[in-house]
Design a protein around this motif. Structure first.
Motif, PDB file in Angstrom:
ATOM      1  N   UNK A 133       0.848  -1.199   0.000  1.00 21.96           N
ATOM      2  CA  UNK A 133       0.000   0.000   0.000  1.00 21.96           C
ATOM      3  C   UNK A 133       0.881   1.245   0.000  1.00 21.96           C
ATOM      4  N   UNK A 134       0.550   2.190  -0.894  1.00 21.15           N
ATOM      5  CA  UNK A 134       1.332   3.428  -0.967  1.00 21.15           C
ATOM      6  C   UNK A 134       1.055   4.288   0.263  1.00 21.15           C
ATOM      7  N   UNK A 135       2.083   4.938   0.752  1.00 30.72           N
ATOM      8  CA  UNK A 135       1.925   5.801   1.917  1.00 30.72           C
ATOM      9  C   UNK A 135       1.099   7.028   1.516  1.00 30.72           C
ATOM     10  N   UNK A 136       0.112   7.404   2.325  1.00 30.77           N
ATOM     11  CA  UNK A 136      -0.764   8.523   1.951  1.00 30.77           C
ATOM     12  C   UNK A 136      -0.160   9.868   2.338  1.00 30.77           C
ATOM     13  N   UNK A 137      -0.657  10.945   1.750  1.00 29.23           N
ATOM     14  CA  UNK A 137      -0.224  12.283   2.153  1.00 29.23           C
ATOM     15  C   UNK A 137      -0.905  12.675   3.463  1.00 29.23           C
ATOM     16  N   UNK A 138      -0.497  13.797   4.012  1.00 36.67           N
ATOM     17  CA  UNK A 138      -1.109  14.337   5.221  1.00 36.67           C
ATOM     18  C   UNK A 138      -1.797  15.648   4.871  1.00 36.67           C
ATOM     19  N   UNK A 139      -3.109  15.673   5.036  1.00 43.39           N
ATOM     20  CA  UNK A 139      -3.888  16.880   4.776  1.00 43.39           C
ATOM     21  C   UNK A 139      -4.202  17.570   6.093  1.00 43.39           C
ATOM     22  N   UNK A 140      -3.820  18.827   6.207  1.00 39.33           N
ATOM     23  CA  UNK A 140      -4.181  19.641   7.372  1.00 39.33           C
ATOM     24  C   UNK A 140      -4.877  20.886   6.826  1.00 39.33           C
ATOM     25  N   UNK A 141      -6.197  20.866   6.901  1.00 37.41           N
ATOM     26  CA  UNK A 141      -6.940  21.961   6.287  1.00 37.41           C
ATOM     27  C   UNK A 141      -6.669  21.990   4.796  1.00 37.41           C
ATOM     28  N   UNK A 142      -6.283  23.170   4.313  1.00 39.14           N
ATOM     29  CA  UNK A 142      -6.048  23.320   2.869  1.00 39.14           C
ATOM     30  C   UNK A 142      -4.583  23.174   2.483  1.00 39.14           C
ATOM     31  N   UNK A 143      -3.757  22.652   3.385  1.00 38.56           N
ATOM     32  CA  UNK A 143      -2.357  22.383   3.035  1.00 38.56           C
ATOM     33  C   UNK A 143      -2.102  20.879   3.096  1.00 38.56           C
ATOM     34  N   UNK A 144      -1.167  20.432   2.288  1.00 40.89           N
ATOM     35  CA  UNK A 144      -0.894  18.999   2.197  1.00 40.89           C
ATOM     36  C   UNK A 144       0.599  18.740   2.175  1.00 40.89           C
ATOM     37  N   UNK A 145       1.016  17.817   3.025  1.00 42.81           N
ATOM     38  CA  UNK A 145       2.392  17.310   2.979  1.00 42.81           C
ATOM     39  C   UNK A 145       2.363  16.014   2.180  1.00 42.81           C
ATOM     40  N   UNK A 146       3.291  15.866   1.281  1.00 42.42           N
ATOM     41  CA  UNK A 146       3.315  14.673   0.426  1.00 42.42           C
ATOM     42  C   UNK A 146       3.442  13.398   1.244  1.00 42.42           C
ATOM     43  N   UNK A 147       4.156  13.488   2.385  1.00 41.39           N
ATOM     44  CA  UNK A 147       4.315  12.345   3.278  1.00 41.39           C
ATOM     45  C   UNK A 147       3.716  12.683   4.643  1.00 41.39           C
ATOM     46  N   UNK A 148       3.126  11.704   5.344  1.00 41.69           N
ATOM     47  CA  UNK A 148       2.476  11.968   6.632  1.00 41.69           C
ATOM     48  C   UNK A 148       3.464  11.948   7.795  1.00 41.69           C
ATOM     49  N   UNK A 149       4.588  12.630   7.607  1.00 47.15           N
ATOM     50  CA  UNK A 149       5.676  12.591   8.594  1.00 47.15           C
ATOM     51  C   UNK A 149       6.038  14.011   9.004  1.00 47.15           C
ATOM     52  N   UNK A 150       5.890  14.291  10.286  1.00 47.31           N
ATOM     53  CA  UNK A 150       6.294  15.575  10.847  1.00 47.31           C
ATOM     54  C   UNK A 150       7.566  15.355  11.656  1.00 47.31           C
ATOM     55  N   UNK A 151       8.547  16.187  11.442  1.00 47.79           N
ATOM     56  CA  UNK A 151       9.787  16.115  12.220  1.00 47.79           C
ATOM     57  C   UNK A 151       9.563  16.857  13.540  1.00 47.79           C
ATOM     58  N   UNK A 152       9.824  16.198  14.636  1.00 51.34           N
ATOM     59  CA  UNK A 152       9.591  16.810  15.941  1.00 51.34           C
ATOM     60  C   UNK A 152      10.472  18.028  16.170  1.00 51.34           C
ATOM     61  N   UNK A 153       9.926  19.014  16.867  1.00 52.84           N
ATOM     62  CA  UNK A 153      10.701  20.196  17.220  1.00 52.84           C
ATOM     63  C   UNK A 153      11.600  19.896  18.405  1.00 52.84           C
ATOM     64  N   UNK A 154      12.901  20.051  18.228  1.00 52.67           N
ATOM     65  CA  UNK A 154      13.852  19.683  19.282  1.00 52.67           C
ATOM     66  C   UNK A 154      14.741  20.869  19.630  1.00 52.67           C
ATOM     67  N   UNK A 155      14.584  21.364  20.847  1.00 51.38           N
ATOM     68  CA  UNK A 155      15.420  22.457  21.318  1.00 51.38           C
ATOM     69  C   UNK A 155      16.534  21.888  22.194  1.00 51.38           C
ATOM     70  N   UNK A 156      17.546  22.607  22.482  1.00 59.13           N
ATOM     71  CA  UNK A 156      17.737  23.984  22.086  1.00 59.13           C
ATOM     72  C   UNK A 156      18.725  24.007  20.938  1.00 59.13           C
ATOM     73  N   UNK A 157      18.228  24.343  19.730  1.00 53.89           N
ATOM     74  CA  UNK A 157      19.092  24.418  18.575  1.00 53.89           C
ATOM     75  C   UNK A 157      19.330  23.105  17.861  1.00 53.89           C
ATOM     76  N   UNK A 158      18.574  22.045  18.218  1.00 46.98           N
ATOM     77  CA  UNK A 158      18.745  20.764  17.537  1.00 46.98           C
ATOM     78  C   UNK A 158      18.032  20.777  16.191  1.00 46.98           C
TER      79      UNK A 158
END
Length: 359
Positions: A1-26
């Motif tokens: 099965x092909x990996x689906x995109x991620x739809x958030x409202x009217x914006x779309x990420x081609x892949x459903x992967x968000x990179x976590x926010x890592x502080x401080x400065x990572x």
């Protein structure tokens, strides 16, 4: 099965992967833009983002806002049209100014946790199209935020990130809950989806639930998405990339880590946190104190007169490649990292793992 995109409202990420926010400065513009180019959502972390500014100690609110604006612009310039997000912790005393900066600079999404971001929409620049996604540790918290936003601003979250107890850094759980089967990410995702259903039905639009904490492989992504998650957020996997904004020593510590190096520490801000064992952490576990002077009070929940050490400085020392004076936050699976990859290689691996997994 092909990996689906991620739809958030009217914006779309081609892949459903968000990179976590890592502080401080990572995770700054370098890592965020690489993830965005590869089809995910790259995220800039705001805690201490201005620590390298010359006026940080004397004008830290403006220094942080200035540095954030610069990082967003750089990330967007290098993202090749990909999506750039900003992680803004609710507990930061300058979170209102950071939110205003992120929306003024047209960040695609703000992710906000470390407390309930009940006032997040209040500080958004008028007319902004920036999406808002609270980070929660329970369905109950997700429903509380949705109800509050609906009452105060007639709006709802554009997405919700639910983070389980296997995540790195500060954890929204008590120590005794970390190994509780009821707190497993799979359970939290299911209950969060259920908790948001009344709001989704009434609004007539989706509120994607993003799963975070302990996700390591493409098969993990497939398993959690089969339960109803619309996407995932990963932090630790992106540390071990060439594009990560941290010093090579920080990344190498993940490559060298073993299972016994994973420890839970009591953060000065009153939350348990997951980190890599090193001399600094060993000292913290023994109750040793590291005297410091705090000219800005960056965290609402920190009492500088009672804190055993400055967590912001300890995290910054880690980003700079230090060891004896550094705190390295890491997810539960950090010990599984065995090499550095380019972001594109990692994304390709995750996609291939997802598509090879069987339901």
């Amino acid at each position: 099965m092909a990996i689906p995109p991620l739809h958030i409202g009217n914006v779309t990420a081609r892949l459903p992967i968000i990179q976590g926010g890592m502080g401080i400065g990572i995770s700054l513009s370098g890592l965020a833009s690489a993830v965005a180019r590869a089809g995910g959502i790259g995220v800039i972390a705001t805690p201490g983002i201005g620590m390298d500014e010359p006026d940080f100690r004397t004008n830290w609110v403006e220094a942080n806002s200035r540095a954030l604006a610069r990082e967003i612009r750089q990330a967007k310039a290098n993202a090749q049209g990909g999506l750039i997000g900003v992680n803004i912790m609710t507990v930061l005393t300058n979170s209102p100014e950071l939110i205003a900066t992120a929306t003024a600079e047209n960040a695609d999404i703000i992710l906000s946790g470390a407390g309930l971001p009940l006032s997040l929409p209040k500080y958004v620049t008028e007319g902004s199209t920036t999406k808002l996604a609270p980070i929660v540790s329970s369905g109950r918290a997700a429903a509380l935020i949705a109800r509050s936003w609906q009452s105060k601003c007639s709006c709802l979250p554009d997405a919700v990130v639910v983070e389980g107890p296997l995540a790195g850094g500060h954890l929204g759980f008590k120590r005794e809950e970390l190994d509780d089967p009821a707190m497993r990410l799979e359970q939290l995702v299911t209950e969060t989806i259920e908790a948001l259903k009344p709001f989704v039905q009434k609004a007539g639009r989706d509120i994607p639930v993003i799963a975070a904490g302990g996700i390591y492989t493409g098969a993990d992504i497939r398993a959690i998405m089969d339960l109803g998650a619309s996407g995932v957020q990963l932090g630790t996997r992106f540390v071990a990339t060439h594009e990560c904004d941290a010093h090579i020593n920080f990344k190498q510590a993940f490559v060298d880590a073993t299972a016994t190096d994973m420890v839970i520490v009591d953060s000065p801000v009153g939350l348990p946190g997951r980190a890599l064992r090193n001399p600094f952490v060993e000292g913290a576990l023994r109750g040793e104190k590291k005297p410091f002077n705090c000219p800005y009070h960056c965290l609402k929940s920190c009492d500088p007169t009672k804190s055993p050490y400055c967590i912001a400085l300890a995290l910054k020392q880690a980003q700079r490649g230090m060891d004896d004076t550094a705190l390295r936050f890491a997810g539960a699976n950090a010990w599984r990292v065995d090499k550095l990859l380019h972001v594109q290689e990692l994304m390709d691996e995750l996609v291939a793992g997802y598509e090879a997994a069987t339901a």
